[in-house]
Scaffold this motif. Sequence first.
Motif, short mmCIF file in Angstrom:
data_model
loop_
_atom_site.label_atom_id
_atom_site.label_comp_id
_atom_site.label_asym_id
_atom_site.label_seq_id
_atom_site.Cartn_x
_atom_site.Cartn_y
_atom_site.Cartn_z
N ILE A 125 24.16 17.93 5.44
CA ILE A 125 23.34 19.14 5.47
C ILE A 125 24.04 20.23 6.27
CG2 ILE A 125 21.17 20.10 6.36
CD1 ILE A 125 19.90 17.38 5.52
N LEU A 126 24.67 19.84 7.36
CA LEU A 126 25.42 20.80 8.17
C LEU A 126 26.59 21.38 7.37
CD1 LEU A 126 25.27 21.88 11.05
CD2 LEU A 126 26.75 20.02 11.76
N ALA A 127 27.29 20.54 6.64
CA ALA A 127 28.41 21.01 5.81
C ALA A 127 27.92 21.97 4.73
CB ALA A 127 29.13 19.81 5.17
N MET A 128 26.80 21.66 4.12
CA MET A 128 26.26 22.55 3.08
C MET A 128 25.83 23.89 3.68
SD MET A 128 24.18 19.81 0.76
CE MET A 128 23.83 20.93 -0.58
N GLY A 129 25.22 23.84 4.86
CA GLY A 129 24.84 25.08 5.54
C GLY A 129 26.05 25.91 5.90
N MET A 130 27.11 25.26 6.34
CA MET A 130 28.34 25.97 6.67
C MET A 130 28.94 26.61 5.43
SD MET A 130 30.07 23.27 9.34
CE MET A 130 31.62 24.10 9.40
N ALA A 131 28.91 25.92 4.31
CA ALA A 131 29.46 26.46 3.07
C ALA A 131 28.70 27.71 2.63
CB ALA A 131 29.43 25.40 1.97
N VAL A 132 27.38 27.65 2.68
CA VAL A 132 26.57 28.80 2.29
C VAL A 132 26.82 29.95 3.25
CG1 VAL A 132 24.20 29.66 2.06
CG2 VAL A 132 24.82 27.44 1.09
N ASN A 133 26.86 29.65 4.55
CA ASN A 133 27.10 30.70 5.53
C ASN A 133 28.46 31.36 5.32
OD1 ASN A 133 28.40 31.32 8.46
ND2 ASN A 133 26.22 31.88 8.39
N ALA B 101 26.93 26.38 16.30
CA ALA B 101 25.84 25.62 15.68
C ALA B 101 26.25 24.18 15.40
CB ALA B 101 25.39 26.30 14.39
N VAL B 102 27.50 23.99 14.98
CA VAL B 102 27.99 22.62 14.73
C VAL B 102 28.02 21.83 16.03
CG1 VAL B 102 30.01 21.28 14.03
CG2 VAL B 102 29.29 23.24 12.67
N VAL B 103 28.55 22.42 17.09
CA VAL B 103 28.61 21.74 18.38
C VAL B 103 27.20 21.43 18.88
CG1 VAL B 103 29.27 22.03 20.81
CG2 VAL B 103 30.86 22.65 19.00
N LEU B 104 26.30 22.37 18.72
CA LEU B 104 24.92 22.17 19.14
C LEU B 104 24.26 21.05 18.34
CD1 LEU B 104 22.73 23.33 21.03
CD2 LEU B 104 22.05 24.81 19.15
N VAL C 192 22.13 15.53 18.10
CA VAL C 192 22.13 14.20 17.48
C VAL C 192 22.64 13.15 18.46
CG1 VAL C 192 23.22 12.80 15.67
CG2 VAL C 192 22.30 15.04 15.11
N GLY C 193 23.65 13.49 19.23
CA GLY C 193 24.18 12.53 20.21
C GLY C 193 23.24 12.30 21.38
N TYR C 194 22.66 13.37 21.92
CA TYR C 194 21.81 13.25 23.10
C TYR C 194 20.54 12.47 22.79
CZ TYR C 194 19.07 14.54 27.19
OH TYR C 194 18.31 14.50 28.32
N PHE C 195 19.91 12.77 21.66
CA PHE C 195 18.66 12.10 21.30
C PHE C 195 18.89 10.83 20.48
CE2 PHE C 195 17.21 16.50 22.01
CZ PHE C 195 16.29 16.24 23.03
N ASN C 196 20.15 10.45 20.29
CA ASN C 196 20.49 9.23 19.57
C ASN C 196 19.85 9.19 18.18
OD1 ASN C 196 22.00 6.91 19.49
ND2 ASN C 196 20.43 5.63 20.43
#
Length: 137
Positions: A46-54, A85-88, A93-97
Amino acid sequence: MLRRINQALPELLAGILAYGMLIQITGIWFVSDRVRYSTGLWAGIILAMGMAVNMAVVIFDTVEEMTEGRSSRRASLYGALRYLAVVLAFGIVGYFNLGNIVVMFLGVMGLKVSAYLQPLTHKFLAVLQKKYFHGKS
């Protein structure tokens, strides 16, 4: 609508989805925590798709501004915001497992894989379109 922004964008998104399904189907058998594997993968997709559209929207806007003779730093700003946004997203995802970070990275790399395979995706979708929608073999 997406085709008006960039002719290759729908094919790029289709390639990212196909990549995600391939990684899901092949990798799910080799992990013990299947839920975190799947959530990490699809968060990355989903992140990759959002990046592509952006990226497509930013390129479209930048080209329009350049044809009007205006100079803009908007592309650089949106590029920096996109990576923030990617780093965030990785941090959340990492912090909340919520998912597997490594598999999430594999999902985000679907953008690269799809970009490299876009000419093949284009040919494949053109053949399908010709065969099934135009009735030709």
